[in-house]
Design a protein around this motif. Structure first.
Motif, PDB file in Angstrom:
ATOM      1  N   UNK A  46      16.832  12.389  50.356  1.00 47.25           N
ATOM      2  CA  UNK A  46      17.168  12.903  51.694  1.00 47.25           C
ATOM      3  C   UNK A  46      18.573  13.462  51.817  1.00 47.25           C
ATOM      4  N   UNK A  47      19.114  13.991  50.718  1.00 48.88           N
ATOM      5  CA  UNK A  47      20.440  14.620  50.815  1.00 48.88           C
ATOM      6  C   UNK A  47      20.346  15.843  51.726  1.00 48.88           C
ATOM      7  N   UNK A  48      21.400  16.089  52.475  1.00 50.22           N
ATOM      8  CA  UNK A  48      21.438  17.278  53.328  1.00 50.22           C
ATOM      9  C   UNK A  48      21.743  18.519  52.482  1.00 50.22           C
ATOM     10  N   UNK A  49      21.606  19.692  53.091  1.00 60.58           N
ATOM     11  CA  UNK A  49      21.849  20.941  52.358  1.00 60.58           C
ATOM     12  C   UNK A  49      23.259  20.973  51.772  1.00 60.58           C
ATOM     13  N   UNK A  50      24.226  20.507  52.548  1.00 58.39           N
ATOM     14  CA  UNK A  50      25.620  20.558  52.089  1.00 58.39           C
ATOM     15  C   UNK A  50      25.828  19.741  50.832  1.00 58.39           C
ATOM     16  N   UNK A  51      25.176  18.565  50.800  1.00 59.86           N
ATOM     17  CA  UNK A  51      25.308  17.684  49.644  1.00 59.86           C
ATOM     18  C   UNK A  51      24.651  18.326  48.409  1.00 59.86           C
ATOM     19  N   UNK A  52      23.467  18.923  48.618  1.00 58.92           N
ATOM     20  CA  UNK A  52      22.779  19.580  47.499  1.00 58.92           C
ATOM     21  C   UNK A  52      23.656  20.718  46.961  1.00 58.92           C
ATOM     22  N   UNK A  53      24.231  21.493  47.870  1.00 61.32           N
ATOM     23  CA  UNK A  53      25.096  22.616  47.458  1.00 61.32           C
ATOM     24  C   UNK A  53      26.309  22.087  46.691  1.00 61.32           C
ATOM     25  N   UNK A  54      26.846  20.968  47.138  1.00 63.06           N
ATOM     26  CA  UNK A  54      28.025  20.396  46.484  1.00 63.06           C
ATOM     27  C   UNK A  54      27.690  19.993  45.035  1.00 63.06           C
ATOM     28  N   UNK A  55      26.518  19.382  44.843  1.00 64.91           N
ATOM     29  CA  UNK A  55      26.118  18.946  43.493  1.00 64.91           C
ATOM     30  C   UNK A  55      25.923  20.163  42.578  1.00 64.91           C
ATOM     31  N   UNK A  56      25.322  21.211  43.150  1.00 68.46           N
ATOM     32  CA  UNK A  56      25.069  22.443  42.361  1.00 68.46           C
ATOM     33  C   UNK A  56      26.399  23.084  41.941  1.00 68.46           C
ATOM     34  N   UNK A  57      27.351  23.104  42.886  1.00 65.45           N
ATOM     35  CA  UNK A  57      28.671  23.701  42.589  1.00 65.45           C
ATOM     36  C   UNK A  57      29.375  22.931  41.478  1.00 65.45           C
ATOM     37  N   UNK A  58      29.240  21.607  41.542  1.00 67.34           N
ATOM     38  CA  UNK A  58      29.873  20.752  40.536  1.00 67.34           C
ATOM     39  C   UNK A  58      29.277  21.021  39.159  1.00 67.34           C
ATOM     40  N   UNK A  59      27.952  21.198  39.126  1.00 71.02           N
ATOM     41  CA  UNK A  59      27.283  21.508  37.852  1.00 71.02           C
ATOM     42  C   UNK A  59      27.836  22.820  37.300  1.00 71.02           C
ATOM     43  N   UNK A  60      27.972  23.818  38.179  1.00 72.70           N
ATOM     44  CA  UNK A  60      28.457  25.142  37.746  1.00 72.70           C
ATOM     45  C   UNK A  60      29.885  25.040  37.210  1.00 72.70           C
ATOM     46  N   UNK A  61      30.683  24.224  37.836  1.00 71.35           N
ATOM     47  CA  UNK A  61      32.090  24.055  37.434  1.00 71.35           C
ATOM     48  C   UNK A  61      32.178  23.602  35.977  1.00 71.35           C
TER      49      UNK A  61
END
Ligand code: SAM
Ligand code: SF4
Length: 329
Positions: A289-304
């Motif tokens: 149940x992560x919110x959109x912002x949390x999902x986006x944050x995890x994706x950004x971290x992966x990209x980093x």
């Protein structure tokens, strides 16, 4: 934005819709197939659409390519395309497919909002097709290609992999056929991504071999490096144009410095590279149940954490555990 420590920005998202396939291309899968992902592990259509929405709305993704395995085997494909096309920030959408079944679905896919297709075809000879793919479906692929062109899913691109001793003599014939049928041909160097780990650097057909073979029959003029941009294919005008041919030299002339991709596997793992050995679990985030912002944050971290290169030129190179069909090629 999806940005890494080298300043590269991902704007192109590859989404694998399934790891299953109805062919068994020798450079991809063993004859008996693979242990497929279990249904509960696959992202649902809703989860896929949600991740694409987050990618285009919050992360700067402009282009989405559906792949697999064989994406036409995903029952919800047309519906997914339709829902993505209806997003407020509509991305460009394309599909990489082996073409089997495209004859039936091309019009529905176009009507749903698909822009283009890439169809994989390595040979014009039905017997070689059967040896390469271990299936008798050559005619289906040709019909799929014609249907895609008729439906306006253009430019229709054709991906070909040349294998030593099988179809390595076919480059000029494939190009003559592509020009005649108005398909844009791109050769892809064979990469070490087969499940059987059968790839060998020695003996592989390189971009240099392919160009030399094409030049026995055609005059090729480079389109210019600037135009290559982040596109992996280097392109040449055929006999002065307007037709072109591309070569994707992932092994001998890697394009990692200009890479603009991020990848999502059918079970919801983000991969920053085909050759990455690490993945980031977005499915777990979605299902907790992560919110959109949390999902986006995890994706950004992966990209980093995206590595500088594929590592193919390093003697310590290790082939990733997942084969191409499970990553999404
Ligand atoms: N099944 C679809 C198809 O064949 O187009 C989509 C998935 S397939 C993995 C995507 C592309 O990867 C195809 O063009 C295929 O030829 C290519 N491919 C698969 N294994 C490869 C390998 N070991 N080296 C280079 N290209 C490969
Ligand atoms: Fe299937 Fe595509 Fe792999 Fe061939 S390359 S086995 S069509 S996933």
């Amino acid at each position: 934005m999806l940005i890494d420590t080298y300043g590269r920005v991902a704007t192109d998202l590859r989404v694998s819709l399934t790891d299953r396939c109805n062919l068994r291309c020798t450079y991809c899968m063993p004859e008996e197939g693979l242990q497929w992902l279990a249904k509960p592990d696959l992202l649902t259509d809703d989860e896929i659409v949600r991740l694409i929405r987050i990618a285009v709305t919050d992360l700067g993704i402009e282009e989405v390519r559906f792949t697999g395995g064989e994406p036409l085997l995903r029952p919800g494909l047309v519906g997914i395309v339709e829902r993505v096309a209806a997003l407020e920030k509509r991305p460009r959408m394309s599909l990489t497919t082996n073409g089997i079944g495209l004859e039936r679905t091309a019009v529905a896919l176009r009507d749903a909002g698909l822009d283009r297709v890439n169809v994989s075809l390595d040979t014009l000879r039905p017997d070689v097709f059967q040896t390469l793919t271990r299936r008798k479906r050559h005619e289906d692929v040709l019909r799929g290609l014609a249907a895609a062109r008729a439906a306006g899913l253009t430019p229709v691109k054709v991906n070909s992999v040349l294998m030593p001793g099988l179809n390595d003599d076919e480059a000029p014939d494939l190009l003559a056929w592509a020009v005649e049928n108005d398909y844009e041909l791109r050769f892809i160097e064979q990469m070490p991504l087969d499940a059987q780990h059968g790839w060998k650097r020695e003996g592989m057909i390189t971009a240099g071999d392919i160009l030399a073979s094409l030049r026995t029959r055609f005059e090729l003029t480079p389109e210019g490096q600037e135009e290559r941009g982040s596109a992996p294919a280097e392109r040449w005008l055929v006999d002065g144009g307007p037709h072109r041919v591309g070569v994707i030299a992932s092994v001998t002339r890697p394009f990692c410095r200009a890479c603009d991709r991020t990848r999502l596997t059918a079970d919801g793992q983000v991969r920053t590279c085909l050759f990455a050995t690490e993945e980031t679990d977005l499915r777990a985030a979605l299902r907790s149940d992560a919110g959109d912002e949390e999902v986006a944050r995890i994706w950004k971290l992966a990209m980093w954490g995206k590595k500088a290169g594929s590592g193919l030129d390093d003697p310590s190179f290790l082939q990733p555990e997942r084969p191409m069909s499970a990553i999404g090629g």
